[in-house]
Design an enzyme around this catalytic site. Structure first.
Site, PDB file in Angstrom:
ATOM      1  N   ASP A 168       0.889  -1.168   0.000  1.00 11.35           N
ATOM      2  CA  ASP A 168       0.000   0.000   0.000  1.00 11.35           C
ATOM      3  C   ASP A 168       0.923   1.213   0.000  1.00 11.35           C
ATOM      4  O   ASP A 168       1.452   1.593   1.042  1.00 11.35           O
ATOM      5  CB  ASP A 168      -0.895  -0.019   1.247  1.00 11.35           C
TER       6      ASP A 168
ATOM      7  N   GLU B 125      -1.132  -1.126  -4.866  1.00 13.20           N
ATOM      8  CA  GLU B 125      -2.396  -0.416  -5.088  1.00 13.20           C
ATOM      9  C   GLU B 125      -2.207   0.643  -6.166  1.00 13.20           C
ATOM     10  O   GLU B 125      -1.264   1.432  -6.135  1.00 13.20           O
ATOM     11  CB  GLU B 125      -2.886   0.246  -3.794  1.00 13.20           C
TER      12      GLU B 125
ATOM     13  N   ASP C 134      -3.030   0.936   6.799  1.00 11.58           N
ATOM     14  CA  ASP C 134      -2.108   0.669   5.689  1.00 11.58           C
ATOM     15  C   ASP C 134      -1.632  -0.780   5.709  1.00 11.58           C
ATOM     16  O   ASP C 134      -1.425  -1.389   4.659  1.00 11.58           O
ATOM     17  CB  ASP C 134      -0.892   1.603   5.773  1.00 11.58           C
TER      18      ASP C 134
END
Lengths: 171, 171
Positions: free
Chosen positions: B7, B67, B140
């Site tokens: 992330d 991501e 996260d």
């Protein structure tokens, strides 16, 4: 002071090396690193990193000046430009070379006197300042040289102001 | 298949390693790399690169899942996220590890069944799927594990579809 100017991009990344001090500037090298827009995203970054490492090793600049990009109508362009910027920042930092950012407005103002100059004016002034017989092409190459000139001139001015402020602080 | 989910971020970069196949997933490791928001931009990238290299060397994932970030109301966040993404992409590519991107909607749909799930639902499902006693924190870290699960499940499905298409093409 030797400056490597970087106009970040993945399809075309402009690079320009300038030796300069306020009011003076001489071109050392100029070029464009190109990677295919349909290439593997990771391989494009690896290729750009290798080319930047090669330029840093060959020209040994005192500082790297990178265009600070804020936004674009094309989100993909913003992202690939940001990726190229990160690779430049990472590569220079690992070699101990400081990185400064200048906005397009700052660069235009430094070389043409107007922050609203168009690309043709910037290229014309870069050509004149560096005493080149032909204008640098493509625009990315001219922009990289303009960035390097901007830093060679403004950076020295800012350093003098810092020194002055420090001297006054000592009184 | 072992997946390192990333992330991306500079202030907090979530990392999660999952061993999985469709319907099954086990957590191997989870963590967050933090760099100070007032730190030198180049040094932050260098630190993140070193941490990522360390995770890749230690856990030897088959693939990295990152991501895909499109936009944010905060342009500074978009840029630092893009810089972190570039470092992840560069680091994995240099080790020969393929990198895949998933949108937040794809990740939410993979772990909760709905692309519009909220963060609490994602964290709850990640905790349940991985059989964890406590929910991974911060968000996260949970997002990185969700990304890894998404790739372990969807990636295998897509590979099967590819193989099926190839087999039909041979008939």
């Amino acid at each position: 002071m030797r400056v490597l100017g970087v106009d970040p991009g993945l399809t075309r990344c402009g690079l320009g090396v300038v030796d300069g001090r306020p009011g003076k500037a001489a071109m050392v090298a100029v070029g464009v690193v190109r990677t295919p827009s349909d290439g593997d995203p990771g391989e494009r970054l690896v290729y750009l990193e290798r080319q930047l490492e090669s330029w840093l090793a060959r020209y040994e600049p005192d500082v790297m000046a990178v265009e600070r990009v804020f936004a674009d109508t094309n989100i993909t362009t913003v992202m690939t430009t940001a990726h190229a910027t990160a690779v430049a920042l990472l590569t220079a930092t690992k070699r101990g070379i400081p990185v400064v950012f200048h906005t397009p407005t700052e660069v235009k103002a430094a070389v043409t006197g107007s922050g609203r100059a168009d690309k043709a004016q910037v290229t014309a002034m870069v050509t004149r300042i560096l005493g080149l017989e032909v204008a640098p092409r493509p625009a990315d190459a001219a922009d990289a040289l303009a960035l390097a000139i901007c830093q060679a001139w403004r950076g020295a001015q800012l350093a003098r102001l810092d020194a002055l402020a420090a001297a006054q602080g000592r009184r």
